[in-house]
Design a protein around this motif. Structure first.
Motif, PDB file in Angstrom:
ATOM      1  N   ALA A  28      22.209  24.390  29.767  1.00 59.56           N
ATOM      2  CA  ALA A  28      21.114  24.772  30.455  1.00 59.56           C
ATOM      3  C   ALA A  28      20.004  25.166  29.476  1.00 59.56           C
ATOM      4  N   ASP A  29      18.659  24.681  29.661  1.00 58.08           N
ATOM      5  CA  ASP A  29      17.472  25.217  29.024  1.00 58.08           C
ATOM      6  C   ASP A  29      17.305  26.720  29.065  1.00 58.08           C
ATOM      7  N   THR A  30      17.267  27.330  30.292  1.00 57.75           N
ATOM      8  CA  THR A  30      16.977  28.777  30.606  1.00 57.75           C
ATOM      9  C   THR A  30      18.388  29.002  31.316  1.00 57.75           C
ATOM     10  N   LEU A  31      18.697  29.991  30.891  1.00 57.43           N
ATOM     11  CA  LEU A  31      20.118  30.768  31.532  1.00 57.43           C
ATOM     12  C   LEU A  31      19.749  32.135  32.141  1.00 57.43           C
ATOM     13  N   ILE A  32      20.071  32.447  33.508  1.00 57.80           N
ATOM     14  CA  ILE A  32      19.931  33.595  34.048  1.00 57.80           C
ATOM     15  C   ILE A  32      21.186  34.156  34.184  1.00 57.80           C
ATOM     16  N   ILE A  33      21.253  35.535  33.488  1.00 62.19           N
ATOM     17  CA  ILE A  33      22.328  36.459  33.585  1.00 62.19           C
ATOM     18  C   ILE A  33      21.997  37.684  33.955  1.00 62.19           C
ATOM     19  N   GLY A  34      23.088  38.346  34.629  1.00 65.44           N
ATOM     20  CA  GLY A  34      22.972  39.817  34.873  1.00 65.44           C
ATOM     21  C   GLY A  34      23.974  40.154  36.118  1.00 65.44           C
ATOM     22  N   HIS A  35      23.262  41.306  36.626  1.00 63.35           N
ATOM     23  CA  HIS A  35      24.289  41.704  37.843  1.00 63.35           C
ATOM     24  C   HIS A  35      23.778  41.226  39.150  1.00 63.35           C
ATOM     25  N   SER A  36      24.166  41.873  40.381  1.00 65.99           N
ATOM     26  CA  SER A  36      23.881  40.978  41.618  1.00 65.99           C
ATOM     27  C   SER A  36      22.661  40.605  41.986  1.00 65.99           C
ATOM     28  N   TYR A  37      21.720  41.362  41.325  1.00 59.16           N
ATOM     29  CA  TYR A  37      20.223  40.935  41.753  1.00 59.16           C
ATOM     30  C   TYR A  37      20.125  39.506  41.239  1.00 59.16           C
ATOM     31  N   MET A  38      20.786  39.123  40.134  1.00 60.97           N
ATOM     32  CA  MET A  38      20.670  37.693  39.648  1.00 60.97           C
ATOM     33  C   MET A  38      21.583  36.774  40.331  1.00 60.97           C
TER      34      MET A  38
END
Length: 155
Positions: A28-38
């Motif tokens: 991926a060019d842009t990766l979204i990581i984190g908890h349940s909000y993500m």
């Protein structure tokens, strides 16, 4: 060169996982990581479409995981790096705070992860979302701070 972590369904949990032969390597060019909000941000592509176009986010992939904490993402640093992203959108902290983890520990784990990823990719851009000010979590955070102060200061 590596294997990333991705769940097809929201609400997945961190477990030991085994990679089998023939698994497709996703980047991926842009990766979204984190908890349940993500994790539960199912409309992220539509929500970010304008800014993604303006700032050349490229291919977006959300691997957020509900219930995760900063130390989980630190433990998965090589899996996160395997996606080869040039940009990471990261939100973490609510589960850490509600789990009575020390703010300094949370910050140290976030810094360690981001510094590790930045070392592997010096051009990496990070968009760090602040922890939401949910009232229940905020009360827990204040209580934790008060108890820490009372423990460390003799009155």
């Amino acid at each position: 060169t590596g294997v990333g972590f991705y769940a097809e369904h929201m609400g997945s949990e961190f477990r030991r996982y085994k990679v089998t032969e023939g698994v497709k390597h996703t980047t991926a060019d842009t990766l979204i990581i984190g908890h349940s909000y993500m994790d539960f941000w199912s409309s992220y592509k539509a929500d970010l479409s304008k800014v993604a176009e303006d700032y050349n986010f490229g291919e977006l992939l959300n691997i957020g995981n509900g219930g995760s904490r900063a130390n989980h993402w630190l433990a998965l640093k090589d899996s996160v790096a395997a996606y080869g992203a040039d940009r990471i959108i990261y939100m973490i902290g609510i589960n850490d705070i509600s789990g009575s983890r020390a703010p300094a520990t949370i910050v140290a784990e976030i810094e360690e992860l981001l510094n590790y990823l930045k070392k592997l990719n010096p051009d990496l851009e990070v968009i760090l979302f602040a922890v939401n000010h949910t009232f229940e979590k905020f009360k827990l955070f204040i209580l934790q701070c008060v108890l820490t102060v009372k423990r460390n200061i003799s009155l």
